[in-house]
Design a protein around this motif. Structure first.
Motif, PDB file in Angstrom:
ATOM      1  N   MET A 199       0.833  -1.198   0.000  1.00 15.75           N
ATOM      2  CA  MET A 199       0.000   0.000   0.000  1.00 15.75           C
ATOM      3  C   MET A 199       0.875   1.259   0.000  1.00 15.75           C
ATOM      4  SD  MET A 199      -2.735  -1.801   0.257  1.00 15.75           S
ATOM      5  CE  MET A 199      -4.001  -0.559   0.458  1.00 15.75           C
ATOM      6  N   LYS A 200       0.461   2.222  -0.792  1.00 17.25           N
ATOM      7  CA  LYS A 200       1.167   3.504  -0.792  1.00 17.25           C
ATOM      8  C   LYS A 200       0.921   4.212   0.539  1.00 17.25           C
ATOM      9  CE  LYS A 200      -0.962   3.424  -4.667  1.00 17.25           C
ATOM     10  NZ  LYS A 200      -1.677   3.720  -5.926  1.00 17.25           N
ATOM     11  N   GLY A 201       2.004   4.627   1.193  1.00 23.10           N
ATOM     12  CA  GLY A 201       1.863   5.185   2.537  1.00 23.10           C
ATOM     13  C   GLY A 201       2.783   6.361   2.789  1.00 23.10           C
ATOM     14  N   MET A 202       2.547   6.994   3.937  1.00 26.89           N
ATOM     15  CA  MET A 202       3.384   8.109   4.389  1.00 26.89           C
ATOM     16  C   MET A 202       3.936   7.747   5.767  1.00 26.89           C
ATOM     17  SD  MET A 202       4.810  10.966   3.813  1.00 26.89           S
ATOM     18  CE  MET A 202       3.966  11.449   2.296  1.00 26.89           C
ATOM     19  N   TYR A 203       5.258   7.592   5.840  1.00 24.96           N
ATOM     20  CA  TYR A 203       5.944   7.188   7.071  1.00 24.96           C
ATOM     21  C   TYR A 203       6.559   8.403   7.734  1.00 24.96           C
ATOM     22  CZ  TYR A 203       9.530   5.123  10.079  1.00 24.96           C
ATOM     23  OH  TYR A 203      10.328   4.804  11.142  1.00 24.96           O
ATOM     24  N   ASN A 204       6.421   8.473   9.069  1.00 24.30           N
ATOM     25  CA  ASN A 204       7.053   9.564   9.818  1.00 24.30           C
ATOM     26  C   ASN A 204       7.225   9.149  11.274  1.00 24.30           C
ATOM     27  OD1 ASN A 204       8.075  12.207  10.350  1.00 24.30           O
ATOM     28  ND2 ASN A 204       6.084  12.771  11.187  1.00 24.30           N
ATOM     29  N   ALA A 205       8.453   9.162  11.728  1.00 23.89           N
ATOM     30  CA  ALA A 205       8.783   8.965  13.141  1.00 23.89           C
ATOM     31  C   ALA A 205       8.163   7.702  13.728  1.00 23.89           C
ATOM     32  CB  ALA A 205       8.358  10.184  13.956  1.00 23.89           C
ATOM     33  N   GLY A 206       8.251   6.595  12.989  1.00 21.78           N
ATOM     34  CA  GLY A 206       7.786   5.317  13.503  1.00 21.78           C
ATOM     35  C   GLY A 206       6.341   4.991  13.228  1.00 21.78           C
ATOM     36  N   TYR A 207       5.584   5.926  12.655  1.00 20.64           N
ATOM     37  CA  TYR A 207       4.173   5.708  12.341  1.00 20.64           C
ATOM     38  C   TYR A 207       3.962   5.811  10.833  1.00 20.64           C
ATOM     39  CZ  TYR A 207       3.101   6.104  17.303  1.00 20.64           C
ATOM     40  OH  TYR A 207       3.040   5.900  18.661  1.00 20.64           O
ATOM     41  N   VAL A 208       2.944   5.100  10.350  1.00 23.20           N
ATOM     42  CA  VAL A 208       2.659   5.139   8.914  1.00 23.20           C
ATOM     43  C   VAL A 208       1.167   5.239   8.676  1.00 23.20           C
ATOM     44  CG1 VAL A 208       2.530   2.606   8.634  1.00 23.20           C
ATOM     45  CG2 VAL A 208       3.174   4.066   6.700  1.00 23.20           C
ATOM     46  N   GLU A 209       0.808   6.032   7.691  1.00 19.83           N
ATOM     47  CA  GLU A 209      -0.590   6.195   7.293  1.00 19.83           C
ATOM     48  C   GLU A 209      -0.768   5.638   5.886  1.00 19.83           C
ATOM     49  OE1 GLU A 209      -3.880   9.753   6.478  1.00 19.83           O
ATOM     50  OE2 GLU A 209      -1.837  10.240   7.135  1.00 19.83           O
ATOM     51  N   ILE A 210      -1.760   4.760   5.714  1.00 17.98           N
ATOM     52  CA  ILE A 210      -2.105   4.276   4.379  1.00 17.98           C
ATOM     53  C   ILE A 210      -2.883   5.370   3.665  1.00 17.98           C
ATOM     54  CG2 ILE A 210      -3.419   2.562   3.078  1.00 17.98           C
ATOM     55  CD1 ILE A 210      -2.852   0.577   5.340  1.00 17.98           C
ATOM     56  N   LEU A 211      -2.416   5.743   2.486  1.00 17.29           N
ATOM     57  CA  LEU A 211      -3.033   6.835   1.746  1.00 17.29           C
ATOM     58  C   LEU A 211      -4.270   6.364   0.986  1.00 17.29           C
ATOM     59  CD1 LEU A 211       0.204   8.505   0.297  1.00 17.29           C
ATOM     60  CD2 LEU A 211      -1.014   9.068   2.403  1.00 17.29           C
ATOM     61  N   THR A 212      -5.116   7.291   0.604  1.00 20.41           N
ATOM     62  CA  THR A 212      -6.233   6.963  -0.279  1.00 20.41           C
ATOM     63  C   THR A 212      -5.713   6.868  -1.709  1.00 20.41           C
ATOM     64  OG1 THR A 212      -6.742   9.307  -0.568  1.00 20.41           O
ATOM     65  CG2 THR A 212      -7.881   8.145   1.214  1.00 20.41           C
ATOM     66  N   LYS A 239       2.908  11.117  -3.829  1.00 20.87           N
ATOM     67  CA  LYS A 239       2.953  11.754  -2.507  1.00 20.87           C
ATOM     68  C   LYS A 239       3.500  10.827  -1.425  1.00 20.87           C
ATOM     69  CE  LYS A 239      -1.206  14.251  -3.868  1.00 20.87           C
ATOM     70  NZ  LYS A 239      -2.679  14.328  -3.717  1.00 20.87           N
ATOM     71  N   SER A 240       3.676   9.556  -1.732  1.00 20.37           N
ATOM     72  CA  SER A 240       4.069   8.579  -0.711  1.00 20.37           C
ATOM     73  C   SER A 240       5.580   8.559  -0.525  1.00 20.37           C
ATOM     74  CB  SER A 240       3.586   7.180  -1.104  1.00 20.37           C
ATOM     75  OG  SER A 240       4.281   6.723  -2.255  1.00 20.37           O
ATOM     76  N   ASN A 241       6.011   8.043   0.621  1.00 18.78           N
ATOM     77  CA  ASN A 241       7.446   7.834   0.845  1.00 18.78           C
ATOM     78  C   ASN A 241       7.755   6.401   1.252  1.00 18.78           C
ATOM     79  OD1 ASN A 241       6.611   7.725   3.502  1.00 18.78           O
ATOM     80  ND2 ASN A 241       7.766   9.541   4.183  1.00 18.78           N
ATOM     81  N   CYS A 242       6.744   5.519   1.156  1.00 19.51           N
ATOM     82  CA  CYS A 242       6.968   4.124   1.515  1.00 19.51           C
ATOM     83  C   CYS A 242       5.871   3.252   0.927  1.00 19.51           C
ATOM     84  CB  CYS A 242       7.002   3.943   3.039  1.00 19.51           C
ATOM     85  SG  CYS A 242       5.386   4.152   3.835  1.00 19.51           S
ATOM     86  N   LEU A 243       6.127   1.947   0.936  1.00 19.61           N
ATOM     87  CA  LEU A 243       5.099   0.942   0.687  1.00 19.61           C
ATOM     88  C   LEU A 243       4.800   0.257   2.016  1.00 19.61           C
ATOM     89  CD1 LEU A 243       6.458  -0.667  -2.603  1.00 19.61           C
ATOM     90  CD2 LEU A 243       4.483   0.846  -2.391  1.00 19.61           C
ATOM     91  N   VAL A 244       3.539   0.226   2.393  1.00 23.10           N
ATOM     92  CA  VAL A 244       3.109  -0.444   3.623  1.00 23.10           C
ATOM     93  C   VAL A 244       2.820  -1.901   3.278  1.00 23.10           C
ATOM     94  CG1 VAL A 244       1.514  -0.408   5.564  1.00 23.10           C
ATOM     95  CG2 VAL A 244       2.043   1.719   4.343  1.00 23.10           C
ATOM     96  N   ILE A 245       3.443  -2.826   3.993  1.00 22.98           N
ATOM     97  CA  ILE A 245       3.313  -4.253   3.683  1.00 22.98           C
ATOM     98  C   ILE A 245       2.275  -4.873   4.600  1.00 22.98           C
ATOM     99  CG2 ILE A 245       4.557  -6.429   3.483  1.00 22.98           C
ATOM    100  CD1 ILE A 245       7.137  -4.721   3.244  1.00 22.98           C
ATOM    101  N   LEU A 246       1.172  -5.331   4.009  1.00 25.26           N
ATOM    102  CA  LEU A 246       0.111  -6.007   4.755  1.00 25.26           C
ATOM    103  C   LEU A 246       0.154  -7.482   4.393  1.00 25.26           C
ATOM    104  CD1 LEU A 246      -2.800  -3.409   4.348  1.00 25.26           C
ATOM    105  CD2 LEU A 246      -1.021  -3.540   6.119  1.00 25.26           C
TER     106      LEU A 246
END
Length: 389
Positions: free
Chosen positions: A339-352, A364-371
């Protein structure tokens, strides 16, 4: 269909290192050394001033000294310091014989060609860089396997290296398929879309030091694609195709690969996006077939192609980081989701905007969230992993 873990294991088992390459030091940035480097000279190559000031004998710091000339950086003459004398000296200049201390000019008073020192903190050897204190000639400067950061490049230049052996990136060909693709800047006809995937892919490859891959554009035609792949295999160490790997009537990558004698090692991975991912080998040359949707192309590039390239380049695998999920998400079991996500300081938000055709959220993302494949419900606070981009 195989799992993400199995797909990675197959790639790791089939990538073979290429011979090292001797390159100019200026062109070796972000590469990995394929040899030990030894210093050609002492660094510093002579006793050297660390400041603008005066070269003195420490034992004479409390008397008035006569100023006996000056030494500038780059001077090829090594002067001698006579007793009860001081020599004006500049940063980087060779210290005169007999001097054991450099006093900063701010802590002196010069008048009528004489010098008085006012520096209670002055100690013997201060502001003097003795010869060879960084490294001695013939000592090991950098070991094989060292990543050549800007600092490492500068250090190798300082010890006299002009060329270095590096683990080179593979010669690579991109084959872009799709009747619907148009080049940015041209007007779109009905049914066309701009070719964004190849631009994103080429940019990602540049991060691995692959700056000028050969790029071939093919129509959705099995004969044309077979010819292109045969050419690529004859000229390159590695081939990446985009599009044409699904199960539609115009998806010809698997057929073209078979026509060229490629051994298919997997086709379809339990993941989203990028389920139709293809991987095969022709002799020692890997062939990746990436799904044509832009997000699928880039996700498979980050997760799988980068894995292979890092193996060629003797670099560590891409950075995975633990993270705490900020927002809830649900999915069906059976597929790993990237999932395209935004990581910051140990927390990540899955983007729409997670659909594979949507690049706005990827931009706009800076990471891939692995589910993980087997799990379905992810609540805020869930401990996951992210693939930093």
């Amino acid at each position: 269909m195989i799992s993400v873990t199995e797909a990675k294991q197959i790639i790791r088992a089939n990538i073979r290192a290429l011979p090292s390459s001797l390159v100019n030091l200026a062109d070796a940035g972000n590469s990995v050394l394929a040899e030990n480097i030894y210093a050609a000279v002492d660094i510093p190559a002579f006793d050297q001033s660390n400041v603008d000031g005066y070269a003195i004998r420490f034992s004479e710091k409390d008397i008035t000294l006569d100023i006996d000339g000056e030494i500038t950086a780059g001077s090829e003459i090594i002067k001698s310091l006579s007793k009860k004398k001081a020599i004006r000296i500049f940063t980087g200049a060779p210290a005169p014989e007999g001097a054991d201390t450099i006093v900063m000019q701010e802590n002196t008073a010069a008048a009528n060609n004489t010098l008085t020192i006012n520096d209670p903190a002055l100690s013997k050897g201060m502001n003097l860089r003795p010869r060879g204190t960084d490294i001695r000639k013939d000592e090991l400067a950098l070991e094989e396997g060292t990543l050549l950061t800007p600092a490492a490049i500068g250090y190798l230049a300082a010890v006299g290296s002009a060329k270095v052996n590096i683990y080179r990136p593979p010669a690579l060909t991109l084959i872009i398929t799709g009747n619907e693709l148009a080049q940015p800047g041209l007007p779109l006809r009905t049914g066309q879309v701009y070719d964004s995937g190849s631009f994103a892919l080429k940019s990602a490859l540049q991060l691995h030091g692959i700056r000028s891959p050969e790029i071939l554009h093919c129509q959705d035609d099995p004969h044309e694609l077979t010819l292109a792949l045969r050419h690529a295999l004859s000229e390159s160490d590695m081939v990446i195709l985009t599009g044409g790997v699904s199960v539609g009537e115009y998806d010809f990558v698997s057929q073209a690969a078979e026509n060229c004698g490629v051994t298919k090692l997997f086709h379809r991975v339990k993941q989203r996006p990028g389920k139709p991912l293809y991987f095969g080998m022709k002799d020692d040359k890997p062939i990746f077939g990436l799904p044509g949707n832009p997000s699928s192309i880039l996700t498979c590039m980050y997760v799988y192609v980068s894995l292979a390239l890092n193996m060629y380049l003797h670099k560590k695998e891409s950075l995975y980081q633990p993270a705490i999920l900020k927002n809830a998400y649900r999915k069906t079991a059976g597929l790993t989701h990237f999932m395209k996500g935004m990581y910051n300081a140990g927390y990540v938000e899955i983007l729409t905007g997670q659909e594979s055709y949507r690049m706005s959220s990827f931009a706009k993302s800076n990471c891939l969230v692995i589910l993980p494949e087997t799990e379905t419900e992810f609540k805020p606070g869930y401990q996951t992993q992210v693939h930093l981009l």
